[in-house]
Design an enzyme around this catalytic site. Sequence first.
Site, PDB file in Angstrom:
ATOM      1  N   ASP A 194     -51.804 -32.763   3.879  1.00  0.00           N
ATOM      2  CA  ASP A 194     -51.452 -33.381   5.166  1.00  0.00           C
ATOM      3  C   ASP A 194     -52.722 -33.771   5.919  1.00  0.00           C
ATOM      4  OD1 ASP A 194     -48.788 -33.087   4.662  1.00  0.00           O
ATOM      5  OD2 ASP A 194     -48.389 -31.658   6.274  1.00  0.00           O
ATOM      6  N   TRP A 198     -38.355 -35.978   8.864  1.00  0.00           N
ATOM      7  CA  TRP A 198     -39.036 -34.683   8.814  1.00  0.00           C
ATOM      8  C   TRP A 198     -38.166 -33.576   8.209  1.00  0.00           C
ATOM      9  CZ3 TRP A 198     -38.197 -29.780  10.511  1.00  0.00           C
ATOM     10  CH2 TRP A 198     -39.297 -28.903  10.433  1.00  0.00           C
ATOM     11  N   GLU A 202     -38.409 -31.459   2.294  1.00  0.00           N
ATOM     12  CA  GLU A 202     -38.987 -31.875   0.999  1.00  0.00           C
ATOM     13  C   GLU A 202     -39.902 -30.797   0.421  1.00  0.00           C
ATOM     14  OE1 GLU A 202     -40.300 -32.769   3.803  1.00  0.00           O
ATOM     15  OE2 GLU A 202     -42.410 -32.348   3.446  1.00  0.00           O
ATOM     16  N   ASP A 203     -40.554 -30.041   1.307  1.00  0.00           N
ATOM     17  CA  ASP A 203     -41.452 -28.989   0.813  1.00  0.00           C
ATOM     18  C   ASP A 203     -40.640 -27.796   0.281  1.00  0.00           C
ATOM     19  OD1 ASP A 203     -40.632 -28.543   3.413  1.00  0.00           O
ATOM     20  OD2 ASP A 203     -42.535 -27.724   4.107  1.00  0.00           O
ATOM     21  N   MET A 218     -54.260 -26.727  12.580  1.00  0.00           N
ATOM     22  CA  MET A 218     -53.413 -27.914  12.637  1.00  0.00           C
ATOM     23  C   MET A 218     -53.758 -28.681  13.913  1.00  0.00           C
ATOM     24  SD  MET A 218     -49.294 -28.417  12.637  1.00  0.00           S
ATOM     25  CE  MET A 218     -49.087 -28.182  10.892  1.00  0.00           C
ATOM     26  N   HIS A 242     -50.125 -32.346  17.753  1.00  0.00           N
ATOM     27  CA  HIS A 242     -49.546 -33.690  17.862  1.00  0.00           C
ATOM     28  C   HIS A 242     -48.076 -33.593  18.189  1.00  0.00           C
ATOM     29  CE1 HIS A 242     -47.373 -33.469  13.976  1.00  0.00           C
ATOM     30  NE2 HIS A 242     -48.358 -32.664  13.634  1.00  0.00           N
TER      31      HIS A 242
HETATM   32  N1  UDH Z   1     -47.418 -38.246   8.471  1.00  0.00           N
HETATM   33  C1  UDH Z   1     -48.094 -39.380   8.912  1.00  0.00           C
HETATM   34  N2  UDH Z   1     -47.483 -40.208   9.794  1.00  0.00           N
HETATM   35  C2  UDH Z   1     -46.227 -39.994  10.266  1.00  0.00           C
HETATM   36  C3  UDH Z   1     -45.550 -38.841   9.817  1.00  0.00           C
HETATM   37  C4  UDH Z   1     -46.173 -37.980   8.948  1.00  0.00           C
HETATM   38  O1  UDH Z   1     -49.232 -39.627   8.532  1.00  0.00           O
HETATM   39  O2  UDH Z   1     -45.733 -40.812  11.048  1.00  0.00           O
HETATM   40  C5  UDH Z   1     -48.028 -37.404   7.416  1.00  0.00           C
HETATM   41  C6  UDH Z   1     -49.284 -36.685   7.839  1.00  0.00           C
HETATM   42  O3  UDH Z   1     -50.118 -36.493   6.743  1.00  0.00           O
HETATM   43  C7  UDH Z   1     -48.717 -35.382   8.349  1.00  0.00           C
HETATM   44  C8  UDH Z   1     -47.638 -35.102   7.315  1.00  0.00           C
HETATM   45  O4  UDH Z   1     -47.121 -36.387   7.005  1.00  0.00           O
HETATM   46  O5  UDH Z   1     -49.674 -34.386   8.426  1.00  0.00           O
HETATM   47  C9  UDH Z   1     -46.546 -34.160   7.774  1.00  0.00           C
HETATM   48  O6  UDH Z   1     -45.867 -34.660   8.923  1.00  0.00           O
HETATM   49  P1  UDH Z   1     -45.906 -33.942  10.336  1.00  0.00           P
HETATM   50  O7  UDH Z   1     -47.325 -33.652  10.721  1.00  0.00           O
HETATM   51  O8  UDH Z   1     -45.130 -34.749  11.325  1.00  0.00           O
HETATM   52  O9  UDH Z   1     -45.155 -32.581  10.123  1.00  0.00           O
HETATM   53  P2  UDH Z   1     -45.423 -31.286  10.964  1.00  0.00           P
HETATM   54  O10 UDH Z   1     -44.441 -30.275  10.447  1.00  0.00           O
HETATM   55  O11 UDH Z   1     -45.093 -31.656  12.483  1.00  0.00           O
HETATM   56  O12 UDH Z   1     -46.872 -30.964  10.961  1.00  0.00           O
HETATM   57  C10 UDH Z   1     -43.798 -31.915  12.905  1.00  0.00           C
HETATM   58  C11 UDH Z   1     -43.769 -32.406  14.348  1.00  0.00           C
HETATM   59  C12 UDH Z   1     -43.951 -31.298  15.308  1.00  0.00           C
HETATM   60  C13 UDH Z   1     -43.715 -31.754  16.731  1.00  0.00           C
HETATM   61  C14 UDH Z   1     -43.990 -30.652  17.697  1.00  0.00           C
HETATM   62  C15 UDH Z   1     -43.824 -31.084  19.111  1.00  0.00           C
HETATM   63  N3  UDH Z   1     -44.234 -30.060  20.019  1.00  0.00           N
HETATM   64  C1  NGS Z   2     -38.736 -25.402   7.618  1.00  0.00           C
HETATM   65  C2  NGS Z   2     -38.536 -26.794   7.054  1.00  0.00           C
HETATM   66  C3  NGS Z   2     -39.753 -27.241   6.302  1.00  0.00           C
HETATM   67  C4  NGS Z   2     -40.984 -27.146   7.217  1.00  0.00           C
HETATM   68  C5  NGS Z   2     -41.105 -25.720   7.723  1.00  0.00           C
HETATM   69  C6  NGS Z   2     -42.307 -25.492   8.603  1.00  0.00           C
HETATM   70  O1  NGS Z   2     -37.640 -25.015   8.371  1.00  0.00           O
HETATM   71  O2  NGS Z   2     -39.589 -28.547   5.827  1.00  0.00           O
HETATM   72  O3  NGS Z   2     -39.900 -25.359   8.414  1.00  0.00           O
HETATM   73  O4  NGS Z   2     -42.140 -26.123   9.817  1.00  0.00           O
HETATM   74  N1  NGS Z   2     -37.362 -26.786   6.177  1.00  0.00           N
HETATM   75  C7  NGS Z   2     -36.207 -27.330   6.505  1.00  0.00           C
HETATM   76  O5  NGS Z   2     -36.040 -27.933   7.541  1.00  0.00           O
HETATM   77  C8  NGS Z   2     -35.071 -27.203   5.519  1.00  0.00           C
HETATM   78  S1  NGS Z   2     -43.273 -26.125  10.904  1.00  0.00           S
HETATM   79  O6  NGS Z   2     -43.889 -24.813  10.948  1.00  0.00           O
HETATM   80  O7  NGS Z   2     -44.258 -27.140  10.497  1.00  0.00           O
HETATM   81  O8  NGS Z   2     -42.624 -26.513  12.141  1.00  0.00           O
HETATM   82  O9  NGS Z   2     -42.165 -27.517   6.570  1.00  0.00           O
END
Ligand code: UDH
Ligand code: NGS
Length: 238
Positions: A88, A150, A153-154, A180, A183
């Site tokens: 990521d 979102w 997939e993982d 992290m 964002h």
């Molecule tokens: N990514 C992008 N662009 C996008 C979406 C995802 O580049 O528009 C890539 C990027 O490498 C990212 C990865 O996909 O690090 C995972 O997506 P993510 O960062 O959106 O997932 P994460 O679980 O965050 O880190 C979810 C949003 C949390 C919002 C919290 C608000 N307070």
């Molecule tokens: C789980 C999600 C994963 C996600 C993980 C971490 O609940 O895709 O949380 O989330 N699984 C499902 O939704 C089925 S995080 O800590 O980044 O908010 O990666």
Amino acid sequence: MEKGGRIRSANCTARQRLAIIIPFRNRHPHLNILLRNLIPFLRKQMADATIFIIEQAPPTTFNRGALLNIGFLEALKTADFDCFLLHDVDLVPLNDRNFYRCGDNPRHYAAAINKNRFRLRYEHYVGGVVGFSKEQYIKVNGHSNLYFGWGGEDDDLAWRILNKTYKIDRYDNMTSRYLMIKHERDKGNSKNTERRNIMKSSSRRQDVEGLNSVKYKVNSVELCHLYTWINVSLNMTE
Ligand code: UDH
Ligand code: NGS
């Protein structure tokens, strides 16, 4: 660095050739921060690594799994990589001992993220940064391509790994630390409300849906100084 984003030591031939695959859309500030950290990190580890940015063109909803599959296939068209780090863009490794190399099992690198108070979120969590040898990624048939938006997939990938009787390797909690970059949720990547339903058929479709079924079009390939930039459109229905 060599054109296309290859880093390697001048006086040491690494045993493994690494491809770092970054799924991407509209996160340029994060990419700058990551590269400023990742390039010196890879140098200290005397890695032979090439960085690939896999950018998804609009208008389809973001699909992280499909982009990682595409990155794997496109990287292999350029060189015979041994090890793939699926990374990521917003995760900065904090410990230089977090050794980016492949072993007998797939490895989950991002086990301790500041957002989760440096604790593993749950036992089968393989999000953020994960590594596979070429053989391992082919055997699990990569990620599912069915998760648009979102989440999920993982977790689907974790089942694919375990179904093929691999273990999920991890370094210890001090080594596997990441920052992290803060964002908000991106436009074009809203929570996938279907994710839990899709996961129900995860095992049944593993061998026919994934790396061997991803459909896409390469719009451009640019060999830049710090990375190879590949822009793609997904040819799959959401
Ligand atoms: N990514 C992008 N662009 C996008 C979406 C995802 O580049 O528009 C890539 C990027 O490498 C990212 C990865 O996909 O690090 C995972 O997506 P993510 O960062 O959106 O997932 P994460 O679980 O965050 O880190 C979810 C949003 C949390 C919002 C919290 C608000 N307070
Ligand atoms: C789980 C999600 C994963 C996600 C993980 C971490 O609940 O895709 O949380 O989330 N699984 C499902 O939704 C089925 S995080 O800590 O980044 O908010 O990666």
